[in-house]
Design an enzyme around this catalytic site. Structure first.
Site, PDB file in Angstrom:
ATOM      1  N   LYS A 116       6.295  -1.562   9.163  1.00 14.82           N
ATOM      2  CA  LYS A 116       7.744  -1.316   9.250  1.00 14.82           C
ATOM      3  C   LYS A 116       8.010  -0.096  10.133  1.00 14.82           C
ATOM      4  O   LYS A 116       7.246   0.877  10.087  1.00 14.82           O
ATOM      5  CB  LYS A 116       8.328  -1.037   7.850  1.00 14.82           C
ATOM      6  N   GLN A 139      13.251  -7.418   3.097  1.00 19.10           N
ATOM      7  CA  GLN A 139      12.466  -6.885   1.968  1.00 19.10           C
ATOM      8  C   GLN A 139      13.332  -5.888   1.202  1.00 19.10           C
ATOM      9  O   GLN A 139      13.729  -4.855   1.745  1.00 19.10           O
ATOM     10  CB  GLN A 139      11.204  -6.194   2.498  1.00 19.10           C
ATOM     11  N   VAL A 195       0.807  -1.233   0.000  1.00 19.78           N
ATOM     12  CA  VAL A 195       0.000   0.000   0.000  1.00 19.78           C
ATOM     13  C   VAL A 195       0.842   1.285   0.000  1.00 19.78           C
ATOM     14  O   VAL A 195       0.342   2.361   0.330  1.00 19.78           O
ATOM     15  CB  VAL A 195      -1.015   0.022   1.171  1.00 19.78           C
ATOM     16  N   TYR A 215       4.204   5.189   5.506  1.00 24.11           N
ATOM     17  CA  TYR A 215       3.218   5.325   4.420  1.00 24.11           C
ATOM     18  C   TYR A 215       2.022   6.188   4.868  1.00 24.11           C
ATOM     19  O   TYR A 215       1.178   6.546   4.054  1.00 24.11           O
ATOM     20  CB  TYR A 215       2.698   3.961   3.949  1.00 24.11           C
ATOM     21  N   HIS A 257      12.571  -0.596   8.577  1.00 23.57           N
ATOM     22  CA  HIS A 257      12.355  -0.127   7.206  1.00 23.57           C
ATOM     23  C   HIS A 257      13.658   0.194   6.468  1.00 23.57           C
ATOM     24  O   HIS A 257      13.801  -0.082   5.284  1.00 23.57           O
ATOM     25  CB  HIS A 257      11.450   1.111   7.235  1.00 23.57           C
ATOM     26  N   ASP A 291       0.960  -5.302   3.153  1.00 20.00           N
ATOM     27  CA  ASP A 291       2.231  -4.695   3.540  1.00 20.00           C
ATOM     28  C   ASP A 291       2.074  -3.185   3.661  1.00 20.00           C
ATOM     29  O   ASP A 291       1.845  -2.494   2.666  1.00 20.00           O
ATOM     30  CB  ASP A 291       3.298  -5.014   2.477  1.00 20.00           C
TER      31      ASP A 291
HETATM   32  N1  LIG Z   1      10.632  -1.535   1.990  1.00 20.24           N
HETATM   33  C1  LIG Z   1      10.710  -0.538   1.129  1.00 20.24           C
HETATM   34  O1  LIG Z   1      11.608   0.325   1.209  1.00 20.24           O
HETATM   35  C2  LIG Z   1       9.695  -0.437   0.043  1.00 20.24           C
HETATM   36  C3  LIG Z   1       9.888   0.466  -1.019  1.00 20.24           C
HETATM   37  C4  LIG Z   1       8.912   0.511  -2.034  1.00 20.24           C
HETATM   38  C5  LIG Z   1       7.808  -0.321  -1.960  1.00 20.24           C
HETATM   39  N2  LIG Z   1       7.623  -1.175  -0.898  1.00 20.24           N
HETATM   40  C6  LIG Z   1       6.459  -2.100  -0.807  1.00 20.24           C
HETATM   41  O2  LIG Z   1       6.353  -2.816  -2.036  1.00 20.24           O
HETATM   42  C7  LIG Z   1       5.065  -2.588  -2.606  1.00 20.24           C
HETATM   43  C8  LIG Z   1       5.132  -2.642  -4.131  1.00 20.24           C
HETATM   44  O3  LIG Z   1       6.068  -1.702  -4.633  1.00 20.24           O
HETATM   45  P1  LIG Z   1       5.653  -0.338  -5.351  1.00 20.24           P
HETATM   46  O4  LIG Z   1       4.286   0.032  -4.937  1.00 20.24           O
HETATM   47  O5  LIG Z   1       6.716   0.658  -5.105  1.00 20.24           O
HETATM   48  O6  LIG Z   1       5.711  -0.651  -6.895  1.00 20.24           O
HETATM   49  P2  LIG Z   1       5.189  -1.789  -7.908  1.00 20.24           P
HETATM   50  O7  LIG Z   1       4.281  -2.738  -7.219  1.00 20.24           O
HETATM   51  O8  LIG Z   1       6.398  -2.301  -8.606  1.00 20.24           O
HETATM   52  O9  LIG Z   1       4.402  -0.933  -8.974  1.00 20.24           O
HETATM   53  C9  LIG Z   1       3.226  -0.258  -8.678  1.00 20.24           C
HETATM   54  C10 LIG Z   1       2.805   0.497  -9.948  1.00 20.24           C
HETATM   55  O10 LIG Z   1       2.440  -0.428 -10.979  1.00 20.24           O
HETATM   56  C11 LIG Z   1       1.124  -0.161 -11.440  1.00 20.24           C
HETATM   57  N3  LIG Z   1       0.502  -1.473 -11.687  1.00 20.24           N
HETATM   58  C12 LIG Z   1       0.251  -2.445 -10.791  1.00 20.24           C
HETATM   59  N4  LIG Z   1      -0.222  -3.554 -11.390  1.00 20.24           N
HETATM   60  C13 LIG Z   1      -0.290  -3.278 -12.709  1.00 20.24           C
HETATM   61  C14 LIG Z   1      -0.691  -4.033 -13.836  1.00 20.24           C
HETATM   62  N5  LIG Z   1      -1.112  -5.296 -13.703  1.00 20.24           N
HETATM   63  N6  LIG Z   1      -0.620  -3.440 -15.061  1.00 20.24           N
HETATM   64  C15 LIG Z   1      -0.171  -2.169 -15.184  1.00 20.24           C
HETATM   65  N7  LIG Z   1       0.214  -1.406 -14.158  1.00 20.24           N
HETATM   66  C16 LIG Z   1       0.166  -1.951 -12.918  1.00 20.24           C
HETATM   67  C17 LIG Z   1       0.454   0.602 -10.319  1.00 20.24           C
HETATM   68  O11 LIG Z   1      -0.514   1.478 -10.840  1.00 20.24           O
HETATM   69  P3  LIG Z   1      -2.012   1.620 -10.226  1.00 20.24           P
HETATM   70  O12 LIG Z   1      -1.883   1.668  -8.743  1.00 20.24           O
HETATM   71  O13 LIG Z   1      -2.488   2.892 -10.831  1.00 20.24           O
HETATM   72  O14 LIG Z   1      -2.758   0.413 -10.712  1.00 20.24           O
HETATM   73  C18 LIG Z   1       1.620   1.387  -9.738  1.00 20.24           C
HETATM   74  O15 LIG Z   1       1.849   2.556 -10.493  1.00 20.24           O
HETATM   75  C19 LIG Z   1       4.682  -1.227  -2.039  1.00 20.24           C
HETATM   76  O16 LIG Z   1       3.315  -0.924  -2.179  1.00 20.24           O
HETATM   77  C20 LIG Z   1       5.145  -1.361  -0.619  1.00 20.24           C
HETATM   78  O17 LIG Z   1       4.240  -2.114   0.150  1.00 20.24           O
HETATM   79  C21 LIG Z   1       8.571  -1.236   0.091  1.00 20.24           C
END
Ligand SMILES: NC(=O)c1ccc[n+]([C@@H]2O[C@H](COP(=O)([O-])OP(=O)(O)OC[C@H]3O[C@@H](n4cnc5c(N)ncnc54)[C@H](OP(=O)(O)O)[C@@H]3O)[C@@H](O)[C@H]2O)c1
Length: 286
Positions: A73, A156, A19, A48, A106, A43
């Protein structure tokens, strides 16, 4: 749904729902949609600023809390034993739960040893079922494993076809640490959703590039937590357990590796300075 078993025997879903960057006003609806689609792992993070809205969704949903694997986190501003402990208990209040399934440090900055000791104690008290870290490079991960009572159970880190973390994953495996991928799609950078190689592989199985990317991670034994605010995409991303990539296709994706982050290098002192600046700017928010 496939599950992995963490070092302490706790079962964790291989696919969850992230999220990050979902505004609070949209988060409850998104998490309710994700639970409706079938996700059972969520998650979130203190940083966030949507834990309360995640908690509201879990409370409103018909899914039992016991069937949900909930991760949060601890942010850098809450580093150190006392602040970390207090902040984790506050996160539980916001999440409307009296326990966490997984709590992660985190970022590997500031007094993360103090934070870890607070997490070890809450784990011992039965308030957290599993503890781990995030964004720990191999050297810091081995340090954590070697000098603590309890080793991190999860790390992670960014993992996607352009940043595959092959070496880092080997170190996690050596120490029994479950790898978990953030940004499994690299947030769509470098045209990953329309990448011709991934599209061609997907056509063999009737799957989209997004599904191929998630399946590739799951087959590598990596937990993955894609984010989407669209219910159709949540469903698309969830539908990855009815096919298996061949060794040849796994190899084709392996050859896409650029071996560097699409976002930031945690070992670069300039990145650390950015986090120092951010924590200063946000000091009143935690
Ligand atoms: N620990 C850390 O430091 C850290 C850092 C970054 C992220 N995270 C965690 O990892 C999770 C995932 O990473 P993220 O949110 O950065 O990026 P991601 O999941 O790689 O990408 C999300 C993006 O992809 C788009 N999307 C999702 N499914 C799609 C599909 N089937 N077709 C086309 N576009 C699609 C979403 O758009 P829409 O929402 O508009 O559909 C959004 O713009 C986060 O939400 C968070 O929980 C952790």
């Amino acid at each position: 749904m496939d599950y992995t078993t963490l070092a302490n025997g706790v079962k964790m879903p291989m696919l969850g729902y992230g999220v990050y960057q979902i505004p609070p006003e949209e988060t409850t609806r998104c998490v309710l949609d994700a639970l409706e689609v079938g996700y059972r792992s969520i998650d979130t993070a203190q940083a966030y600023f949507n834990e309360a809205e995640v908690g509201k969704a879990i409370e409103e949903s018909k899914v039992d809390r016991g069937d949900i694997f909930l991760t949060t986190k601890v942010w850098i501003n809450n580093a150190g034993y006392d602040k970390a402990r207090e902040s984790i208990l506050k996160s539980m209040d916001k999440l409307r739960t009296d326990y966490l399934d997984l709590c992660l440090i985190h970022q590997p900055f500031s007094d993360y040893y103090g934070t870890w000791h607070a997490m070890e104690d809450l784990y011992g008290e039965g308030r957290i079922r599993a503890i781990g870290v995030s964004n720990f490079e191999p050297d810091r991960l081995v340090d954590m494993c070697g000098f603590n009572r309890i080793k991190p159970m999860v790390n992670q880190v960014e993992i996607n076809p352009l940043c595959q973390q092959t070496e880092a994953v080997k170190w996690m495996e050596k120490y029994g640490v479950q790898p978990e991928a953030w940004a499994p799609f690299g947030e769509g950078q470098d045209g990953l959703f329309t990448n011709p190689e991934l599209a061609e592989i997907g056509r063999e199985y009737g799957k989209t590039p997004a599904q191929v990317m998630l399946r590739w991670e799951i087959q590598r034994g990596i937990v993955t937590i894609p984010k989407s605010t669209h219910i159709e995409r949540m469903a698309e991303n969830f539908n990855v357990f009815d096919f298996k990539l061949s060794d040849g296709d796994m190899g084709r994706i392996a050859s896409m590796n650029l071996d560097k982050s699409l976002f930031l290098d945690h070992e670069d002192p300039r990145s650390v300075e950015t986090f120092i600046q951010l924590t200063t700017e946000q000091k009143d928010l935690f």
